[in-house]
Design a protein around this motif. Structure first.
Motif, PDB file in Angstrom:
ATOM      1  N   CYS A 272     -53.597 123.257  12.090  1.00 28.37           N
ATOM      2  CA  CYS A 272     -53.658 122.427  13.286  1.00 28.37           C
ATOM      3  C   CYS A 272     -52.315 121.753  13.526  1.00 28.37           C
ATOM      4  O   CYS A 272     -51.833 120.993  12.677  1.00 28.37           O
ATOM      5  CB  CYS A 272     -54.741 121.354  13.136  1.00 28.37           C
ATOM      6  N   MET A 273     -51.737 122.007  14.696  1.00 35.15           N
ATOM      7  CA  MET A 273     -50.503 121.344  15.109  1.00 35.15           C
ATOM      8  C   MET A 273     -50.854 120.351  16.214  1.00 35.15           C
ATOM      9  O   MET A 273     -51.552 120.698  17.172  1.00 35.15           O
ATOM     10  CB  MET A 273     -49.482 122.365  15.609  1.00 35.15           C
ATOM     11  N   PHE A 274     -50.340 119.114  16.086  1.00 34.80           N
ATOM     12  CA  PHE A 274     -50.745 118.032  16.986  1.00 34.80           C
ATOM     13  C   PHE A 274     -49.691 116.929  16.931  1.00 34.80           C
ATOM     14  O   PHE A 274     -48.889 116.866  15.994  1.00 34.80           O
ATOM     15  CB  PHE A 274     -52.107 117.475  16.563  1.00 34.80           C
ATOM     16  N   PRO A 275     -49.655 116.042  17.921  1.00 39.77           N
ATOM     17  CA  PRO A 275     -48.686 114.933  17.862  1.00 39.77           C
ATOM     18  C   PRO A 275     -49.008 114.010  16.693  1.00 39.77           C
ATOM     19  O   PRO A 275     -50.168 113.739  16.389  1.00 39.77           O
ATOM     20  CB  PRO A 275     -48.861 114.245  19.221  1.00 39.77           C
ATOM     21  N   PRO A 293     -48.473 117.840  11.635  1.00 43.25           N
ATOM     22  CA  PRO A 293     -48.159 116.878  12.694  1.00 43.25           C
ATOM     23  C   PRO A 293     -46.756 117.111  13.250  1.00 43.25           C
ATOM     24  O   PRO A 293     -45.837 117.475  12.511  1.00 43.25           O
ATOM     25  CB  PRO A 293     -48.270 115.527  11.986  1.00 43.25           C
ATOM     26  N   LEU A 294     -46.628 116.890  14.562  1.00 43.72           N
ATOM     27  CA  LEU A 294     -45.375 117.197  15.250  1.00 43.72           C
ATOM     28  C   LEU A 294     -44.784 115.952  15.902  1.00 43.72           C
ATOM     29  O   LEU A 294     -45.502 114.978  16.170  1.00 43.72           O
ATOM     30  CB  LEU A 294     -45.622 118.258  16.331  1.00 43.72           C
ATOM     31  N   CYS A 295     -43.487 116.008  16.194  1.00 43.85           N
ATOM     32  CA  CYS A 295     -42.863 114.907  16.920  1.00 43.85           C
ATOM     33  C   CYS A 295     -43.442 114.827  18.328  1.00 43.85           C
ATOM     34  O   CYS A 295     -43.925 115.826  18.873  1.00 43.85           O
ATOM     35  CB  CYS A 295     -41.351 115.071  16.958  1.00 43.85           C
ATOM     36  N   ALA A 306     -40.464 119.778  19.210  1.00 44.97           N
ATOM     37  CA  ALA A 306     -41.254 120.443  18.167  1.00 44.97           C
ATOM     38  C   ALA A 306     -41.221 121.961  18.291  1.00 44.97           C
ATOM     39  O   ALA A 306     -41.857 122.659  17.489  1.00 44.97           O
ATOM     40  CB  ALA A 306     -42.713 119.959  18.248  1.00 44.97           C
ATOM     41  N   LEU A 307     -40.474 122.477  19.269  1.00 44.50           N
ATOM     42  CA  LEU A 307     -40.521 123.919  19.532  1.00 44.50           C
ATOM     43  C   LEU A 307     -40.115 124.772  18.329  1.00 44.50           C
ATOM     44  O   LEU A 307     -40.728 125.822  18.076  1.00 44.50           O
ATOM     45  CB  LEU A 307     -39.641 124.266  20.735  1.00 44.50           C
ATOM     46  N   GLN A 333     -45.474 121.748  29.377  1.00 45.55           N
ATOM     47  CA  GLN A 333     -45.272 122.944  30.197  1.00 45.55           C
ATOM     48  C   GLN A 333     -44.288 123.895  29.528  1.00 45.55           C
ATOM     49  O   GLN A 333     -44.512 125.113  29.463  1.00 45.55           O
ATOM     50  CB  GLN A 333     -44.786 122.548  31.591  1.00 45.55           C
ATOM     51  N   VAL A 334     -43.203 123.357  28.999  1.00 42.43           N
ATOM     52  CA  VAL A 334     -42.220 124.202  28.310  1.00 42.43           C
ATOM     53  C   VAL A 334     -42.830 124.802  27.050  1.00 42.43           C
ATOM     54  O   VAL A 334     -42.662 126.005  26.769  1.00 42.43           O
ATOM     55  CB  VAL A 334     -40.954 123.388  27.962  1.00 42.43           C
ATOM     56  N   ILE A 335     -43.527 123.972  26.289  1.00 43.32           N
ATOM     57  CA  ILE A 335     -44.142 124.451  25.036  1.00 43.32           C
ATOM     58  C   ILE A 335     -45.153 125.555  25.325  1.00 43.32           C
ATOM     59  O   ILE A 335     -45.158 126.608  24.665  1.00 43.32           O
ATOM     60  CB  ILE A 335     -44.804 123.276  24.284  1.00 43.32           C
TER      61      ILE A 335
END
Length: 502
Positions: A272-275, A293-295, A306-307, A333-335
């Motif tokens: 799981c990737m999430f803020p 967890p992501l920035c 986080a890309l 949108q970019v992600i």
């Protein structure tokens, strides 16, 4: 089960007649099958008052045969002729048979009886437009009664081919002859059908076209068949790696629900990737996934920064689910665009993933892997630049055209969810209005991603996901009520329900 237009079923019947099958015999078979369904539904019609409302076409012929059988079963039957007498040979023959048995006939103007059961045989599948006098009056009488209403083939006033309806019979039971029609599964006509059952009337299979020409319902047997056998000598990698890119500070529950659905349906490893701001929520409700967890940006959604992390994890994945609760802004949108463009694993695009890509929709064509999109009607409307009403009035056509143009699988959610790859069309018949609440879409996305990760084709995964998702909702509604059920209730049931598909 097949779903045919009026023109398609007429072609089938024409081939049957050309082979030597008599229209009169087929009509008797149809009326008999419908009468048997009515008797089975009501247990007994003995001494009950039954009114059979008939027009002047072939549907009336079915009604005359039904009247005959219900009369023989002990019902007090009256046939109500709504308009002029039939002139087609087969209905005329069966009308004469009913009259010779002593069944009373009356005009609509003379009808005053309060029936226990009304059988609607006014219009056949060729009807379109709006009912005119005296048919509108007949429909108003039927709908104003307290009778149990049975419609034969389609409720009179509904369009069998398009699902359109303005003034139409509101049936408690609709008996579809030979196959389902679009009136049974498309809004608004499906609201008028009540319970829908199908009867076979003796048309041989050889007179149907290649099944790819027809739409179909999703069946339990076909779903079960699509699941691969779980090998005895397996490990967690055997059942796939699923990457979920979901959640935000305002919608952490979407990520939790999507993750739980994946785990409950058998995925081997889930990441799981999430803020990072929702880390405590994720770890409070989940212990089985790998957490990444992501920035995040000022909105506390995943940041464009986080890309690199996301690109690295895409290499690990066998399926990717993106969009559940991620928010819609410049970063997401970019992600979303980068995940669609670079992922080599099939992508399930849901919710804000769909909204995030709506402004640069052509990126859906610029990808390396299969794509499943799961829009609800409003999201579909944004994708195609049309109104929600237009989407709902043309659900199958809109979904099929989009899937064909973008070479993807479309899961157009709602009552009777449509699943299409642009060539084949499947319609789901499980599910209920109790599922019309936040979170059920996140659950579905997680399930579809899980099935893909386990090795099922994306198309089979989408069909299996919507069928099992709806079935889970139906069981919850029967045990708890449509109003009282929650997504947590569905998730609690989901693991045990999967035993029916092993």
């Amino acid at each position: 089960m097949r779903i045919l237009t009026a023109a398609q079923i007429k072609d089938v019947e024409k081939r049957a007649f050309e082979s030597g099958i008599k229209e009169q015999e087929l009509m008797y078979s149809a009326g008999t099958a419908c009468a048997n369904k009515i008797l089975a539904k009501l247990d007994s019609v003995d001494a009950k008052s039954v009114a059979v409302f008939c027009g002047n076409g072939n549907n009336a012929g079915d009604g005359f045969v039904i009247a005959l059988h219900l009369h023989n079963a002990g019902a007090k039957v009256t046939v109500v002729m709504v308009d002029k007498e039939p002139s087609i040979d087969a209905p005329v023959y069966h009308k004469k048979q009913a009259e010779e048995l002593g069944i009373p006939f009356c005009t609509l103007a003379d009808y005053s009886e309060r029936a226990d059961v009304i059988v609607d045989c006014i219009f056949g599948i060729g009807f379109h437009g709006e009912p005119k006098a005296p048919f509108d009056k007949a429909i108003e009488i039927i709908n104003g009664s307290n009778a149990f209403v049975v419609s034969v083939d389609t409720p009179s006033g509904t369009d069998a081919a398009t699902g359109e309806a303005s003034l139409a019979v509101k049936a408690d039971l609709t008996i579809a002859i030979s196959t389902l029609k679009y009136a049974h599964i498309l809004p608004p006509a499906n609201e008028y059908c009540g319970d829908v059952v199908t009867v076979k009337i003796g048309i041989p299979e050889e007179f149907y076209d290649d099944d790819s020409a027809y739409s179909h319902t999703i069946t339990k047997a076909s779903v079960k068949k699509s699941f691969p056998k779980r090998a005895k000598n397996s490990h967690k990698g055997t059942f796939g790696h699923q990457l979920n890119i979901c959640g935000s500070f305002l919608m952490p529950g979407a990520a939790v629900i999507c993750a739980n659905a994946a785990l409950k349906t058998g995925v081997g490893l889930l990441k799981c990737m999430f803020p990072k701001s929702i880390y405590s929520v994720m770890t409070s409700y989940l212990c089985q996934p790998i957490f990444a967890p992501l920035c995040e940006n000022e909105s506390k959604t995943i940041s464009i920064g986080a890309l690199n992390n996301i690109h690295d994890e895409l290499k690990w994945a066998d399926s990717v689910v993106i969009g559940c609760g991620i928010g819609n802004n410049d970063d997401t949108q970019v992600i979303t665009g980068q995940v669609i463009k670079t992922s080599k694993a099939p992508v399930v695009l849901d919710a804000d993933g769909i909204n995030s890509s709506a402004s640069f929709i052509d990126i859906l064509k610029d990808r390396r892997a299969p794509l499943v999109i799961t829009p609800h009607p409003a999201e579909m409307a944004r994708l195609v630049g049309d109104s929600v009403e237009e989407v709902q009035n043309n659900r199958i056509a809109v979904a099929k055209a989009f899937a064909e143009e973008f070479d993807c699988i479309v899961v157009l959610k709602g009552a009777n969810t449509v699943v299409t790859d642009g060539n084949e069309v499947f319609v789901n018949t499980t599910g209920n209005s109790g599922m019309a609440m936040g979170g059920t879409g996140d659950m579905l996305a997680g399930m579809i991603g899980s099935f893909i990760a386990q090795g099922m084709s994306p198309f089979d995964s989408a069909k299996a996901g919507v069928y099992i998702h709806g079935l889970c909702g139906d069981i919850c509604a029967s045990e708890l009520s449509q109003r009282g059920m929650t997504v947590d209730d569905m998730l609690s049931l989901l693991g045990a329900l999967m035993s029916e598909f092993e």
